[in-house]
Design a protein around this motif. Structure first.
Motif, PDB file in Angstrom:
ATOM      1  N   SER A 202      43.597  41.977  33.151  1.00 29.24           N
ATOM      2  CA  SER A 202      43.843  42.063  31.710  1.00 29.24           C
ATOM      3  C   SER A 202      45.273  42.489  31.380  1.00 29.24           C
ATOM      4  CB  SER A 202      42.863  43.057  31.084  1.00 29.24           C
ATOM      5  OG  SER A 202      43.046  43.124  29.685  1.00 29.24           O
ATOM      6  N   GLY A 203      45.800  41.905  30.286  1.00 26.50           N
ATOM      7  CA  GLY A 203      47.092  42.309  29.755  1.00 26.50           C
ATOM      8  C   GLY A 203      48.279  41.877  30.581  1.00 26.50           C
ATOM      9  N   ARG A 204      48.114  40.888  31.436  1.00 29.20           N
ATOM     10  CA  ARG A 204      49.194  40.430  32.306  1.00 29.20           C
ATOM     11  C   ARG A 204      49.585  39.000  31.959  1.00 29.20           C
ATOM     12  NH1 ARG A 204      49.062  43.611  37.366  1.00 29.20           N
ATOM     13  NH2 ARG A 204      47.456  45.218  37.129  1.00 29.20           N
ATOM     14  N   SER A 205      50.739  38.596  32.463  1.00 27.04           N
ATOM     15  CA  SER A 205      51.128  37.200  32.320  1.00 27.04           C
ATOM     16  C   SER A 205      50.139  36.332  33.079  1.00 27.04           C
ATOM     17  CB  SER A 205      52.536  36.978  32.871  1.00 27.04           C
ATOM     18  OG  SER A 205      52.536  37.147  34.286  1.00 27.04           O
ATOM     19  N   ILE A 206      50.136  35.047  32.803  1.00 26.72           N
ATOM     20  CA  ILE A 206      49.133  34.181  33.411  1.00 26.72           C
ATOM     21  C   ILE A 206      49.236  34.181  34.931  1.00 26.72           C
ATOM     22  CG2 ILE A 206      50.568  32.093  33.182  1.00 26.72           C
ATOM     23  CD1 ILE A 206      47.909  30.562  32.642  1.00 26.72           C
ATOM     24  N   PHE A 207      50.458  34.180  35.473  1.00 22.99           N
ATOM     25  CA  PHE A 207      50.577  34.153  36.927  1.00 22.99           C
ATOM     26  C   PHE A 207      50.226  35.505  37.533  1.00 22.99           C
ATOM     27  CE2 PHE A 207      52.940  34.202  40.995  1.00 22.99           C
ATOM     28  CZ  PHE A 207      52.276  33.141  41.601  1.00 22.99           C
ATOM     29  N   ALA A 208      50.633  36.590  36.880  1.00 24.99           N
ATOM     30  CA  ALA A 208      50.272  37.923  37.379  1.00 24.99           C
ATOM     31  C   ALA A 208      48.759  38.118  37.326  1.00 24.99           C
ATOM     32  CB  ALA A 208      50.981  38.996  36.565  1.00 24.99           C
ATOM     33  N   ALA A 209      48.140  37.607  36.256  1.00 23.83           N
ATOM     34  CA  ALA A 209      46.678  37.695  36.157  1.00 23.83           C
ATOM     35  C   ALA A 209      46.012  36.869  37.244  1.00 23.83           C
ATOM     36  CB  ALA A 209      46.229  37.220  34.777  1.00 23.83           C
ATOM     37  N   LEU A 210      46.608  35.725  37.576  1.00 20.90           N
ATOM     38  CA  LEU A 210      46.060  34.873  38.627  1.00 20.90           C
ATOM     39  C   LEU A 210      46.126  35.574  39.983  1.00 20.90           C
ATOM     40  CD1 LEU A 210      44.893  31.986  38.756  1.00 20.90           C
ATOM     41  CD2 LEU A 210      47.160  31.197  39.440  1.00 20.90           C
ATOM     42  N   ILE A 211      47.226  36.265  40.232  1.00 21.69           N
ATOM     43  CA  ILE A 211      47.340  37.033  41.475  1.00 21.69           C
ATOM     44  C   ILE A 211      46.301  38.147  41.497  1.00 21.69           C
ATOM     45  CG2 ILE A 211      48.820  38.596  42.786  1.00 21.69           C
ATOM     46  CD1 ILE A 211      51.208  36.940  41.893  1.00 21.69           C
ATOM     47  N   GLY A 212      46.139  38.832  40.369  1.00 23.05           N
ATOM     48  CA  GLY A 212      45.127  39.880  40.302  1.00 23.05           C
ATOM     49  C   GLY A 212      43.733  39.346  40.559  1.00 23.05           C
ATOM     50  N   LEU A 213      43.436  38.182  39.987  1.00 25.78           N
ATOM     51  CA  LEU A 213      42.120  37.571  40.176  1.00 25.78           C
ATOM     52  C   LEU A 213      41.893  37.174  41.631  1.00 25.78           C
ATOM     53  CD1 LEU A 213      39.519  36.445  38.867  1.00 25.78           C
ATOM     54  CD2 LEU A 213      40.772  34.323  38.416  1.00 25.78           C
TER      55      LEU A 213
ATOM     56  N   LEU B 243      37.342  32.113  47.171  1.00 29.65           N
ATOM     57  CA  LEU B 243      37.967  32.109  48.491  1.00 29.65           C
ATOM     58  C   LEU B 243      39.075  31.056  48.555  1.00 29.65           C
ATOM     59  CD1 LEU B 243      37.864  33.340  51.337  1.00 29.65           C
ATOM     60  CD2 LEU B 243      36.143  31.624  51.935  1.00 29.65           C
ATOM     61  N   CYS B 244      38.819  29.889  47.984  1.00 31.88           N
ATOM     62  CA  CYS B 244      39.852  28.847  47.959  1.00 31.88           C
ATOM     63  C   CYS B 244      41.017  29.258  47.061  1.00 31.88           C
ATOM     64  CB  CYS B 244      39.249  27.521  47.492  1.00 31.88           C
ATOM     65  SG  CYS B 244      38.133  26.776  48.706  1.00 31.88           S
ATOM     66  N   LEU B 245      40.714  29.912  45.942  1.00 28.84           N
ATOM     67  CA  LEU B 245      41.787  30.425  45.083  1.00 28.84           C
ATOM     68  C   LEU B 245      42.645  31.419  45.854  1.00 28.84           C
ATOM     69  CD1 LEU B 245      42.938  30.610  42.126  1.00 28.84           C
ATOM     70  CD2 LEU B 245      41.451  32.613  41.851  1.00 28.84           C
ATOM     71  N   HIS B 246      42.006  32.281  46.610  1.00 28.59           N
ATOM     72  CA  HIS B 246      42.721  33.269  47.423  1.00 28.59           C
ATOM     73  C   HIS B 246      43.637  32.581  48.434  1.00 28.59           C
ATOM     74  CE1 HIS B 246      43.228  37.064  49.675  1.00 28.59           C
ATOM     75  NE2 HIS B 246      43.112  36.315  50.758  1.00 28.59           N
ATOM     76  N   LEU B 247      43.122  31.547  49.084  1.00 23.69           N
ATOM     77  CA  LEU B 247      43.908  30.847  50.099  1.00 23.69           C
ATOM     78  C   LEU B 247      45.080  30.085  49.485  1.00 23.69           C
ATOM     79  CD1 LEU B 247      41.038  29.427  52.344  1.00 23.69           C
ATOM     80  CD2 LEU B 247      42.521  31.372  52.826  1.00 23.69           C
ATOM     81  N   VAL B 248      44.906  29.611  48.268  1.00 21.36           N
ATOM     82  CA  VAL B 248      45.977  28.863  47.609  1.00 21.36           C
ATOM     83  C   VAL B 248      47.051  29.804  47.076  1.00 21.36           C
ATOM     84  CG1 VAL B 248      46.543  27.437  45.598  1.00 21.36           C
ATOM     85  CG2 VAL B 248      44.572  26.865  47.017  1.00 21.36           C
ATOM     86  N   VAL B 249      46.636  30.842  46.376  1.00 20.36           N
ATOM     87  CA  VAL B 249      47.591  31.710  45.683  1.00 20.36           C
ATOM     88  C   VAL B 249      48.305  32.648  46.649  1.00 20.36           C
ATOM     89  CG1 VAL B 249      47.830  33.502  43.923  1.00 20.36           C
ATOM     90  CG2 VAL B 249      46.306  31.562  43.527  1.00 20.36           C
TER      91      VAL B 249
END
Length: 359
Positions: free
Chosen positions: A105-116, A336-342
């Motif tokens: 929450s409250g992050r830029s889209i890419f920072a939020a994606l890394i957090g996710l 898991l695939c999101l983790h491997l990509v990001v």
């Protein structure tokens, strides 16, 4: 004379099988039959019958085996219904949920994606085994373990260990407990994190494509599969995402193994090359060198091991139910695939030509 002795021996084996069959019949006729016990006894009978070479089998044995197999399936299905749910106090996951939301929450889209993509720390394989070893020493983990499919088939079995260092038993227990952890993490972290992300951001396939094409993890020519699969997950369509993404994990492994000079095929005695199975790829030392033992454990435990979700095999063979195809395990496959990509687990900045160019 020798043939007569062999015939006498196999007659004894047949009698042992018949005794198991009689035990199953007695259990079935009891006032409160245990179908778990019946299934176990019938399996023992079938195993003994199958030991007998065809030349020593009575003419009726094939029909008898077919009937026993059908009885085993029926008993297995009833055994699943017979199992009771062990309930404990409700697990308070509010802290996990709040932590997951805070990472996004409250992050830029890419920072939020890394957090996710980092909501779930990849577990340390050795620590999981060590925890199971301690339970065995304390006498809390010394029982045999069996795994039933939802249709009643017995899909995996590990006998009770004879030693505290029984590697197969420790591994099976670690995988089984990891499978339980997956469900908790999906419900307590991944789903709340994704809800927060989709409430605050709308990520397009075009944006995902920019991430995918710059990820060192993705093999050339596979970008569209990952983009479409990840996008489906952000739209909460995990049935579609898992069917798009899970097969690509094999392509992902083959690409990086071949990039390190490894061979991903199996040579038959006739000289025919066939692609190695996912389980074989995960068992290669080179795969451990590339991914590390912890990620290899996660992939094996989740995708191909019968003591875990066995998600790839259940999906690939059409055994997955409609609800499971979009359920907890499908969500974890997407994450898991999101983790491997990001967050590729090797050093950043590697060439798209393959990992071998980084050495």
């Amino acid at each position: 004379m020798a043939k007569q002795r062999r015939g006498a021996y196999w007659n004894i084996v047949i009698q042992i099988a018949e005794s198991h069959e009689s035990d199953a019949n007695l259990e079935l006729a009891s006032s409160k039959p245990s179908y778990i016990r019946i299934a176990t006894i019938l399996e023992q009978a079938i195993q003994q019958y199958r030991r007998v070479p065809r030349q020593f089998r009575p003419a009726s044995m094939e029909m008898q085996l077919a009937q026993l197999q059908q009885r085993l399936l029926t008993a297995g299905a009833l055994a699943v219904e017979e199992m009771s749910i062990i309930r404990s106090d409700p697990l308070d996951m509010s802290e996990m949920v709040d932590g997951a939301k805070a990472r996004v929450s409250g992050r830029s889209i890419f920072a939020a994606l890394i957090g996710l993509s980092t909501l779930f720390p990849i577990p340390n394989h050795e620590e999981l085994l060590s925890a199971e070893r301690e339970l065995m020493v304390e006498g809390l983990g010394i029982y045999s373990q069996v795994t039933f499919h939802e249709d009643g088939r017995l899909t995996a079995k590990v006998p009770a260990p004879s030693l505290a260092e029984d590697a197969d038993f420790l591994s099976a227990r670690a995988i089984s407990n990891f499978a339980h952890r997956i469900e908790m993490v999906v419900r307590g972290a991944i789903v709340p994190g994704l809800e927060t992300f989709t409430r605050e951001h709308c990520i397009s396939e075009r944006q995902l494509l920019q991430i995918v094409v710059h990820s060192a993890a993705i093999p050339p020519g596979r970008e569209a599969f990952f983009v479409k699969g990840l996008a489906a997950g952000f739209d909460w369509d995990f049935m579609s995402s898992s069917h798009l993404l899970v097969p690509q994990l094999e392509a992902f492994l083959r690409y990086h193994i071949q990039g390190r000079g490894g061979d991903t095929t199996v040579l038959s005695p006739e000289g025919i090359h066939t692609e190695a199975s996912l389980g074989t790829l995960l068992g290669m030392e080179l795969t451990t060198d590339i991914l590390g033992p912890d990620m290899v454990f996660v992939l094996e435990a989740f995708l191909v091991n019968p003591h875990g979700p066995n998600f790839r095999n259940v999906q690939a063979h059409g055994l997955i139910s409609e609800s499971a195809a979009g359920g907890v395990h499908a969500v974890f496959a997407w994450w898991l695939c999101l983790h491997l990509v990001v967050l590729p687990f090797w050093a950043s900045g590697k060439s798209r030509k393959g990992p071998e160019s980084q050495e």
